[in-house]
Design an enzyme around this catalytic site. Sequence first.
Site, PDB file in Angstrom:
ATOM      1  N   GLU A  78     -10.184 -13.437 -15.000  1.00  0.00           N
ATOM      2  CA  GLU A  78      -9.050 -14.120 -15.534  1.00  0.00           C
ATOM      3  C   GLU A  78      -9.299 -14.431 -16.834  1.00  0.00           C
ATOM      4  OE1 GLU A  78      -6.441 -16.503 -13.171  1.00  0.00           O
ATOM      5  OE2 GLU A  78      -7.127 -15.437 -11.451  1.00  0.00           O
ATOM      6  N   ARG A 104     -37.189 -32.673   0.915  1.00  0.00           N
ATOM      7  CA  ARG A 104     -38.394 -31.988   0.632  1.00  0.00           C
ATOM      8  C   ARG A 104     -39.516 -32.793   0.086  1.00  0.00           C
ATOM      9  NH1 ARG A 104     -41.514 -27.020   1.271  1.00  0.00           N
ATOM     10  NH2 ARG A 104     -42.088 -26.330  -0.994  1.00  0.00           N
ATOM     11  N   GLY A 115     -38.818 -21.609  -3.900  1.00  0.00           N
ATOM     12  CA  GLY A 115     -38.940 -20.352  -3.303  1.00  0.00           C
ATOM     13  C   GLY A 115     -37.785 -20.160  -2.072  1.00  0.00           C
ATOM     14  N   GLY A 126      -9.597  -4.130 -19.886  1.00  0.00           N
ATOM     15  CA  GLY A 126     -10.143  -5.513 -19.427  1.00  0.00           C
ATOM     16  C   GLY A 126      -9.942  -6.780 -20.193  1.00  0.00           C
ATOM     17  N   LEU A 142      -3.366  -6.440 -13.267  1.00  0.00           N
ATOM     18  CA  LEU A 142      -3.273  -6.350 -14.935  1.00  0.00           C
ATOM     19  C   LEU A 142      -4.103  -5.185 -15.342  1.00  0.00           C
ATOM     20  CD1 LEU A 142      -1.864  -7.476 -17.703  1.00  0.00           C
ATOM     21  CD2 LEU A 142      -3.636  -9.187 -17.541  1.00  0.00           C
ATOM     22  N   PHE A 165      -2.420  -9.159  -7.606  1.00  0.00           N
ATOM     23  CA  PHE A 165      -1.871  -9.370  -8.974  1.00  0.00           C
ATOM     24  C   PHE A 165      -2.643  -8.256  -9.573  1.00  0.00           C
ATOM     25  CE2 PHE A 165      -2.472 -10.610 -13.473  1.00  0.00           C
ATOM     26  CZ  PHE A 165      -1.224 -11.135 -13.831  1.00  0.00           C
ATOM     27  N   GLU A 197     -15.872 -15.179 -23.444  1.00  0.00           N
ATOM     28  CA  GLU A 197     -15.551 -15.035 -24.883  1.00  0.00           C
ATOM     29  C   GLU A 197     -14.112 -14.957 -25.053  1.00  0.00           C
ATOM     30  OE1 GLU A 197     -17.630 -13.409 -22.420  1.00  0.00           O
ATOM     31  OE2 GLU A 197     -19.372 -13.890 -23.408  1.00  0.00           O
TER      32      GLU A 197
HETATM   33  N1  CAA Z   1       1.794 -17.599 -22.267  1.00  0.00           N
HETATM   34  C1  CAA Z   1       3.093 -17.121 -22.933  1.00  0.00           C
HETATM   35  N2  CAA Z   1       3.096 -15.839 -23.864  1.00  0.00           N
HETATM   36  C2  CAA Z   1       1.787 -15.745 -24.161  1.00  0.00           C
HETATM   37  C3  CAA Z   1       0.644 -16.164 -23.865  1.00  0.00           C
HETATM   38  C4  CAA Z   1       0.814 -17.337 -22.929  1.00  0.00           C
HETATM   39  N3  CAA Z   1      -0.336 -17.998 -22.550  1.00  0.00           N
HETATM   40  N4  CAA Z   1      -0.285 -15.782 -24.406  1.00  0.00           N
HETATM   41  C5  CAA Z   1       0.220 -14.524 -25.112  1.00  0.00           C
HETATM   42  N5  CAA Z   1       1.436 -14.484 -25.114  1.00  0.00           N
HETATM   43  C6  CAA Z   1       2.466 -13.917 -25.678  1.00  0.00           C
HETATM   44  C7  CAA Z   1       2.387 -13.899 -27.304  1.00  0.00           C
HETATM   45  O1  CAA Z   1       3.137 -14.802 -27.720  1.00  0.00           O
HETATM   46  C8  CAA Z   1       2.781 -12.353 -27.483  1.00  0.00           C
HETATM   47  O2  CAA Z   1       4.301 -12.360 -27.547  1.00  0.00           O
HETATM   48  P1  CAA Z   1       5.207 -11.733 -28.779  1.00  0.00           P
HETATM   49  O3  CAA Z   1       4.731 -10.384 -28.844  1.00  0.00           O
HETATM   50  O4  CAA Z   1       6.713 -12.054 -27.990  1.00  0.00           O
HETATM   51  O5  CAA Z   1       4.935 -12.842 -29.844  1.00  0.00           O
HETATM   52  C9  CAA Z   1       2.366 -11.455 -26.417  1.00  0.00           C
HETATM   53  O6  CAA Z   1       2.111 -12.253 -25.504  1.00  0.00           O
HETATM   54  C10 CAA Z   1       1.061 -10.816 -27.010  1.00  0.00           C
HETATM   55  O7  CAA Z   1       0.091 -11.827 -27.290  1.00  0.00           O
HETATM   56  P2  CAA Z   1      -1.221 -11.261 -28.251  1.00  0.00           P
HETATM   57  O8  CAA Z   1      -0.953 -10.675 -29.413  1.00  0.00           O
HETATM   58  O9  CAA Z   1      -1.849 -12.758 -28.315  1.00  0.00           O
HETATM   59  O10 CAA Z   1      -1.871 -10.271 -27.147  1.00  0.00           O
HETATM   60  P3  CAA Z   1      -3.264  -9.860 -27.412  1.00  0.00           P
HETATM   61  O11 CAA Z   1      -2.991  -8.389 -27.053  1.00  0.00           O
HETATM   62  O12 CAA Z   1      -3.894 -10.209 -28.666  1.00  0.00           O
HETATM   63  O13 CAA Z   1      -4.127 -10.550 -25.985  1.00  0.00           O
HETATM   64  C11 CAA Z   1      -5.660 -11.923 -25.023  1.00  0.00           C
HETATM   65  C12 CAA Z   1      -4.383 -11.680 -26.066  1.00  0.00           C
HETATM   66  C13 CAA Z   1      -5.436 -13.184 -24.937  1.00  0.00           C
HETATM   67  C14 CAA Z   1      -6.823 -11.407 -25.461  1.00  0.00           C
HETATM   68  C15 CAA Z   1      -5.010 -11.284 -23.776  1.00  0.00           C
HETATM   69  O14 CAA Z   1      -5.300  -9.856 -23.854  1.00  0.00           O
HETATM   70  C16 CAA Z   1      -6.029 -11.813 -22.515  1.00  0.00           C
HETATM   71  O15 CAA Z   1      -5.962 -12.706 -21.950  1.00  0.00           O
HETATM   72  N6  CAA Z   1      -7.092 -11.035 -22.305  1.00  0.00           N
HETATM   73  C17 CAA Z   1      -7.785 -11.146 -21.121  1.00  0.00           C
HETATM   74  C18 CAA Z   1      -7.320 -10.456 -19.849  1.00  0.00           C
HETATM   75  C19 CAA Z   1      -7.384 -11.267 -18.780  1.00  0.00           C
HETATM   76  O16 CAA Z   1      -7.272 -12.637 -18.668  1.00  0.00           O
HETATM   77  N7  CAA Z   1      -7.154 -10.535 -17.498  1.00  0.00           N
HETATM   78  C20 CAA Z   1      -7.271 -11.168 -16.069  1.00  0.00           C
HETATM   79  C21 CAA Z   1      -7.071 -10.116 -15.203  1.00  0.00           C
HETATM   80  S1  CAA Z   1      -6.380 -10.767 -13.806  1.00  0.00           S
HETATM   81  C22 CAA Z   1      -7.401 -11.483 -12.618  1.00  0.00           C
HETATM   82  O17 CAA Z   1      -8.611 -11.456 -12.998  1.00  0.00           O
HETATM   83  C23 CAA Z   1      -7.089 -11.853 -11.755  1.00  0.00           C
HETATM   84  C24 CAA Z   1      -8.096 -11.964 -10.452  1.00  0.00           C
HETATM   85  O18 CAA Z   1      -8.276 -11.235  -9.680  1.00  0.00           O
HETATM   86  C25 CAA Z   1      -9.253 -13.200 -10.113  1.00  0.00           C
END
Ligand code: CAA
Length: 387
Positions: free
Chosen positions: A368, A273, A345, A133, A127, A125, A372
């Site tokens: 994920e 221990r 240790g 990030g 993103l 996956f 924060e």
């Molecule tokens: N379910 C459904 N829709 C959602 C949602 C959810 N949980 N969260 C947001 N949305 C939708 C919103 O409703 C909005 O839709 P509309 O435009 O249709 O209204 C759209 O998504 C945008 O939402 P936001 O305006 O809230 O978006 P944002 O740009 O402010 O970002 C954020 C929100 C929560 C900060 C998001 O960017 C985020 O989760 N950031 C963290 C990134 C992350 O988790 N990355 C993980 C990488 S994958 C990984 O790590 C896998 C691995 O290898 C282990």
Amino acid sequence: MPDRTARDQQREELVALAREFVSNEITPFAAQWDSDKEFPVELHKKLGELGFFGLRIPEEWDGLGLDTLTYVMVLEEIAAGDAGISVSMSVHNSLPAHALVSHGSDEQKNAWLRPMARGEKLAAFSLSEADAGSDAAGLKAQAVKDGDDWVINGEKAWVTNGDTADFCLMMVRTDTADGRKGAGGISAFLVPMDAEGLTPGRREDKMGLRSSSTTTLALDNVRLNGSHLLGEEGKGFVYAMEALDQGRMGIAAQGVGISRAALEHAVRYAAERKQFDVPINQFQAIQFKLANMATRLAAARALLHEAARAKDAGLNVTGKSAMAKLFAAETAMAVTTEAVQIFGGYGYMRDYPVEKLMRDAKVTEIYEGTSEIQRIIIAKNLTIESH
Ligand code: CAA
């Protein structure tokens, strides 16, 4: 006592199966995979044969069709053996599988989901990018329409299973430079890893989780026909967020599993221990540490199970899954740090198991969505009724 349902029985059997599998196939080898940075291919085949790569995929698509509660309990078992293995499983099951189940066409489910469920295709996956990030919607990889095809260019970062998967569910921009749409300009593509122009970078040299592979993915004019677009154009970000609601429970399960392993090691060690002629578990300083560790672990697990039950009841779990992940990640960090302290240790030495757990725990506060970001999500999803 209410009668046990068939679902309860299936859950107990699967958890017992996972526990036995871990003790035979994972625990004896985890330290070696960690030091060799080895992704154990054969082990993944065995997990696939058990159906563990189709845990949440419905039976009609060859999966086990488990509820979320059973899913997170199985993941806890795997993570207690080795968190690197659990993340490979969690990403595959929670993210691409979730998105395909929810938004894939029958043709896509036959081509991608069915082999995922059978353990024949491992999924990644993607993103994140180097400059996107926490601000995931700021990603820049770009797909441009060319006749019926899409041509993709860009570079993705920190992709779990990046050089071991068969395909990747990838979030890419499909809006145009003169009409940027933010989160609404992102689409989800099913990208085969052997697509021409797709190159994984070197396997990252990570602090922990060293049995999982993490790479960049460079895309140089990767050409895909329209059947690779998942669901609707412009909905990729929403699909990713929906999947992450479940994914974060998978990471919470990882935090719970790591914490459990650390507590078990610490309890055993504190009984063996001796210092000042008595086992160190006779000292209140150690008893208080163990009590705090056990209490935090129980609370993290309870919060996770509450989130999983809410998902199984069809409720919105965005806030609850963020809470479960946040609390379990901070628990894992605290519990493993205390386990190292109890080992003293020896705890600082690679010959003992707890420093690996501490290294493995750290990333649960980062990927994920960082802790924060989880707090931001929790605050955004607070309503008067949510208490
Ligand atoms: N379910 C459904 N829709 C959602 C949602 C959810 N949980 N969260 C947001 N949305 C939708 C919103 O409703 C909005 O839709 P509309 O435009 O249709 O209204 C759209 O998504 C945008 O939402 P936001 O305006 O809230 O978006 P944002 O740009 O402010 O970002 C954020 C929100 C929560 C900060 C998001 O960017 C985020 O989760 N950031 C963290 C990134 C992350 O988790 N990355 C993980 C990488 S994958 C990984 O790590 C896998 C691995 O290898 C282990």
